[in-house]
Write a protein that holds these residues in place. Structure first.
Motif, PDB file in Angstrom:
ATOM      1  N   MET A  78       0.842  -1.194   0.000  1.00 35.96           N
ATOM      2  CA  MET A  78       0.000   0.000   0.000  1.00 35.96           C
ATOM      3  C   MET A  78       0.878   1.245   0.000  1.00 35.96           C
ATOM      4  O   MET A  78       1.772   1.372   0.830  1.00 35.96           O
ATOM      5  N   ALA A  79       0.652   2.127  -0.957  1.00 33.75           N
ATOM      6  CA  ALA A  79       1.461   3.333  -1.052  1.00 33.75           C
ATOM      7  C   ALA A  79       1.233   4.236   0.157  1.00 33.75           C
ATOM      8  O   ALA A  79       0.132   4.323   0.699  1.00 33.75           O
ATOM      9  N   LYS A  80       2.295   4.902   0.572  1.00 30.93           N
ATOM     10  CA  LYS A  80       2.228   5.829   1.696  1.00 30.93           C
ATOM     11  C   LYS A  80       2.875   7.145   1.272  1.00 30.93           C
ATOM     12  O   LYS A  80       4.000   7.454   1.670  1.00 30.93           O
ATOM     13  N   PRO A  81       2.186   7.928   0.417  1.00 25.64           N
ATOM     14  CA  PRO A  81       2.793   9.163  -0.095  1.00 25.64           C
ATOM     15  C   PRO A  81       2.774  10.284   0.936  1.00 25.64           C
ATOM     16  O   PRO A  81       1.765  10.512   1.619  1.00 25.64           O
ATOM     17  N   VAL A  82       3.905  10.953   1.063  1.00 20.96           N
ATOM     18  CA  VAL A  82       4.009  12.128   1.927  1.00 20.96           C
ATOM     19  C   VAL A  82       4.767  13.209   1.160  1.00 20.96           C
ATOM     20  O   VAL A  82       5.493  12.926   0.211  1.00 20.96           O
ATOM     21  N   LEU A  83       4.605  14.438   1.595  1.00 13.28           N
ATOM     22  CA  LEU A  83       5.304  15.550   0.977  1.00 13.28           C
ATOM     23  C   LEU A  83       6.799  15.452   1.277  1.00 13.28           C
ATOM     24  O   LEU A  83       7.206  15.319   2.438  1.00 13.28           O
ATOM     25  N   LEU A  84       7.602  15.475   0.234  1.00  9.80           N
ATOM     26  CA  LEU A  84       9.048  15.391   0.402  1.00  9.80           C
ATOM     27  C   LEU A  84       9.575  16.694   0.991  1.00  9.80           C
ATOM     28  O   LEU A  84       9.226  17.777   0.530  1.00  9.80           O
ATOM     29  N   ASN A  85      10.425  16.590   2.012  1.00 12.07           N
ATOM     30  CA  ASN A  85      11.059  17.788   2.572  1.00 12.07           C
ATOM     31  C   ASN A  85      12.443  17.444   3.093  1.00 12.07           C
ATOM     32  O   ASN A  85      12.729  16.293   3.434  1.00 12.07           O
ATOM     33  N   ASN A  86      13.312  18.437   3.133  1.00 11.27           N
ATOM     34  CA  ASN A  86      14.710  18.194   3.471  1.00 11.27           C
ATOM     35  C   ASN A  86      14.993  18.136   4.961  1.00 11.27           C
ATOM     36  O   ASN A  86      16.151  18.038   5.369  1.00 11.27           O
ATOM     37  N   VAL A  87      13.953  18.201   5.786  1.00 13.21           N
ATOM     38  CA  VAL A  87      14.131  18.054   7.233  1.00 13.21           C
ATOM     39  C   VAL A  87      13.874  16.607   7.633  1.00 13.21           C
ATOM     40  O   VAL A  87      14.761  15.913   8.139  1.00 13.21           O
ATOM     41  N   GLN A  88      12.675  16.133   7.363  1.00 12.37           N
ATOM     42  CA  GLN A  88      12.340  14.752   7.720  1.00 12.37           C
ATOM     43  C   GLN A  88      13.067  13.736   6.855  1.00 12.37           C
ATOM     44  O   GLN A  88      13.322  12.612   7.278  1.00 12.37           O
ATOM     45  N   HIS A  89      13.408  14.111   5.634  1.00 12.23           N
ATOM     46  CA  HIS A  89      13.975  13.162   4.678  1.00 12.23           C
ATOM     47  C   HIS A  89      15.417  13.517   4.288  1.00 12.23           C
ATOM     48  O   HIS A  89      15.862  13.167   3.203  1.00 12.23           O
ATOM     49  N   HIS A  90      16.137  14.170   5.196  1.00 16.68           N
ATOM     50  CA  HIS A  90      17.472  14.681   4.863  1.00 16.68           C
ATOM     51  C   HIS A  90      18.452  13.572   4.491  1.00 16.68           C
ATOM     52  O   HIS A  90      19.378  13.787   3.710  1.00 16.68           O
ATOM     53  N   ASP A  91      18.261  12.364   5.055  1.00 17.55           N
ATOM     54  CA  ASP A  91      19.200  11.272   4.769  1.00 17.55           C
ATOM     55  C   ASP A  91      18.594  10.202   3.858  1.00 17.55           C
ATOM     56  O   ASP A  91      19.120   9.096   3.749  1.00 17.55           O
ATOM     57  N   MET A  92      17.507  10.527   3.187  1.00 15.90           N
ATOM     58  CA  MET A  92      16.847   9.555   2.321  1.00 15.90           C
ATOM     59  C   MET A  92      17.707   9.231   1.102  1.00 15.90           C
ATOM     60  O   MET A  92      18.338  10.101   0.511  1.00 15.90           O
ATOM     61  N   ARG A  93      17.716   7.953   0.744  1.00 12.43           N
ATOM     62  CA  ARG A  93      18.388   7.498  -0.473  1.00 12.43           C
ATOM     63  C   ARG A  93      17.429   6.639  -1.287  1.00 12.43           C
ATOM     64  O   ARG A  93      16.521   6.023  -0.721  1.00 12.43           O
ATOM     65  N   ILE A  94      17.668   6.604  -2.596  1.00 11.95           N
ATOM     66  CA  ILE A  94      16.791   5.867  -3.504  1.00 11.95           C
ATOM     67  C   ILE A  94      17.618   4.862  -4.294  1.00 11.95           C
ATOM     68  O   ILE A  94      18.588   5.239  -4.970  1.00 11.95           O
ATOM     69  N   ILE A  95      17.235   3.610  -4.215  1.00 11.64           N
ATOM     70  CA  ILE A  95      17.893   2.563  -5.003  1.00 11.64           C
ATOM     71  C   ILE A  95      17.391   2.674  -6.436  1.00 11.64           C
ATOM     72  O   ILE A  95      16.182   2.654  -6.686  1.00 11.64           O
ATOM     73  N   THR A  96      18.315   2.788  -7.384  1.00 11.84           N
ATOM     74  CA  THR A  96      17.910   3.017  -8.777  1.00 11.84           C
ATOM     75  C   THR A  96      18.137   1.816  -9.689  1.00 11.84           C
ATOM     76  O   THR A  96      17.782   1.877 -10.864  1.00 11.84           O
ATOM     77  N   ARG A  97      18.715   0.755  -9.171  1.00 13.02           N
ATOM     78  CA  ARG A  97      18.886  -0.425 -10.025  1.00 13.02           C
ATOM     79  C   ARG A  97      17.524  -1.078 -10.270  1.00 13.02           C
ATOM     80  O   ARG A  97      16.538  -0.754  -9.598  1.00 13.02           O
ATOM     81  N   ARG A  98      17.462  -1.977 -11.208  1.00 12.11           N
ATOM     82  CA  ARG A  98      16.213  -2.626 -11.595  1.00 12.11           C
ATOM     83  C   ARG A  98      16.132  -4.027 -11.006  1.00 12.11           C
ATOM     84  O   ARG A  98      17.128  -4.762 -11.010  1.00 12.11           O
ATOM     85  N   SER A  99      14.967  -4.399 -10.527  1.00 11.23           N
ATOM     86  CA  SER A  99      14.745  -5.771 -10.069  1.00 11.23           C
ATOM     87  C   SER A  99      13.274  -5.963  -9.746  1.00 11.23           C
ATOM     88  O   SER A  99      12.536  -4.997  -9.512  1.00 11.23           O
ATOM     89  N   ALA A 100      12.871  -7.242  -9.715  1.00 10.61           N
ATOM     90  CA  ALA A 100      11.484  -7.554  -9.351  1.00 10.61           C
ATOM     91  C   ALA A 100      11.200  -7.123  -7.920  1.00 10.61           C
ATOM     92  O   ALA A 100      10.104  -6.641  -7.604  1.00 10.61           O
ATOM     93  N   GLN A 101      12.174  -7.289  -7.032  1.00 11.69           N
ATOM     94  CA  GLN A 101      11.990  -6.939  -5.624  1.00 11.69           C
ATOM     95  C   GLN A 101      11.774  -5.435  -5.423  1.00 11.69           C
ATOM     96  O   GLN A 101      11.212  -5.017  -4.418  1.00 11.69           O
ATOM     97  N   LEU A 102      12.214  -4.646  -6.400  1.00 14.23           N
ATOM     98  CA  LEU A 102      12.075  -3.192  -6.303  1.00 14.23           C
ATOM     99  C   LEU A 102      10.857  -2.674  -7.066  1.00 14.23           C
ATOM    100  O   LEU A 102      10.708  -1.472  -7.268  1.00 14.23           O
ATOM    101  N   GLY A 103       9.999  -3.582  -7.498  1.00 15.00           N
ATOM    102  CA  GLY A 103       8.738  -3.177  -8.108  1.00 15.00           C
ATOM    103  C   GLY A 103       8.708  -3.101  -9.606  1.00 15.00           C
ATOM    104  O   GLY A 103       7.754  -2.554 -10.193  1.00 15.00           O
ATOM    105  N   ASP A 104       9.729  -3.662 -10.284  1.00 16.54           N
ATOM    106  CA  ASP A 104       9.794  -3.547 -11.739  1.00 16.54           C
ATOM    107  C   ASP A 104       9.104  -4.677 -12.491  1.00 16.54           C
ATOM    108  O   ASP A 104       9.024  -4.625 -13.720  1.00 16.54           O
ATOM    109  N   ASN A 105       8.632  -5.683 -11.795  1.00 15.38           N
ATOM    110  CA  ASN A 105       8.010  -6.821 -12.481  1.00 15.38           C
ATOM    111  C   ASN A 105       6.531  -6.517 -12.741  1.00 15.38           C
ATOM    112  O   ASN A 105       5.635  -7.127 -12.155  1.00 15.38           O
TER     113      ASN A 105
END
Length: 233
Positions: free
Chosen positions: A1-28
């Protein structure tokens, strides 16, 4: 279930995004939504077809990656084997939010790409946007603009009764019989029967070219079948 929130540099200052492709990451996935401004790139790799929206009241164009839900024939391990990946796939886990202040960037905190240790940094150490986030912003803006033009395009197709349902029957190399149903395409006979005034209106509105790009994309069904057969080997 998606949990969208407004992106901001305080709460999400250390956020990283995996950019490789795989079924486990939702590409299937079997499909991805697309829009006329993207058709030129999409049709070079995938069939473009239409399906009814989830409310059953309208239609949407999609790029087709496979013949069954949860199966992407272009995904091989951590490789997406096509030169172009549709924008609605590339944008993950980000999406556009609309507020009184205009367009905002939302992020799905439950998406498997979101973490705090691996992948592309979203913000710089002092809070500024990284180059990665700037690319995401450009991508989301292109999607937003493309989607704004979609209702007019679909209305024109329906006005001229150019959408028709189709069934694709495929016999695979293993002898199995398969049928793809539930999708729609352009009715070429009705398109050819349009009078000059109707064709001129479609052209002036910028809709004639994407119509022909949809038709051109259907040749990719042969490549999709070849990929399906290769996956059975």
């Amino acid at each position: 279930m998606a949990k969208p929130v407004l992106l901001n540099n305080v709460q999400h200052h250390d956020m990283r995004i995996i950019t490789r492709r795989s079924a486990q990451l939702g590409d299937n996935v079997m499909t991805a939504a697309t829009f006329p401004a993207e058709f030129r790139d999409v049709q070079a790799c995938y069939p473009i077809v239409f399906r009814k929206t989830t409310d059953g009241l309208g239609f949407e164009p999609v790029a087709l990656f496979g013949f069954e839900e949860g199966h992407n024939l272009f995904l091989h391990g951590e490789r997406w084997e096509a030169p172009y990946i549709p924008m609605m796939v590339e944008r993950q886990p980000f999406m556009i939010g609309v507020s009184d202040d205009g367009l905002m960037v939302n992020v799905d905190l439950d998406h498997p790409r979101v973490n705090h240790s691996e992948g592309e940094a979203v913000f710089k150490p002092h809070g500024g946007h990284t180059e990665y986030l700037e690319r995401v912003n450009s991508l989301l803006f292109a999607i937003h603009q493309g989607m704004q033009a979609l209702p007019g395009f679909l209305a024109a197709l329906l006005e001229h009764e150019l959408l028709e349902s189709f069934a694709l029957d495929v016999e695979l190399n293993d002898g199995s019989q398969n049928r793809l149903i539930g999708f729609y395409t352009i009715n070429e006979d009705r398109l050819q029967a349009l009078d000059g005034a109707a064709v001129a209106r479609l052209h002036q509105a910028g809709y004639l070219q994407p119509i022909y790009l949809v038709l051109a994309s259907l040749s990719n069904f042969r490549l999709l079948i070849d990929r399906k057969n290769a996956s059975l080997a």
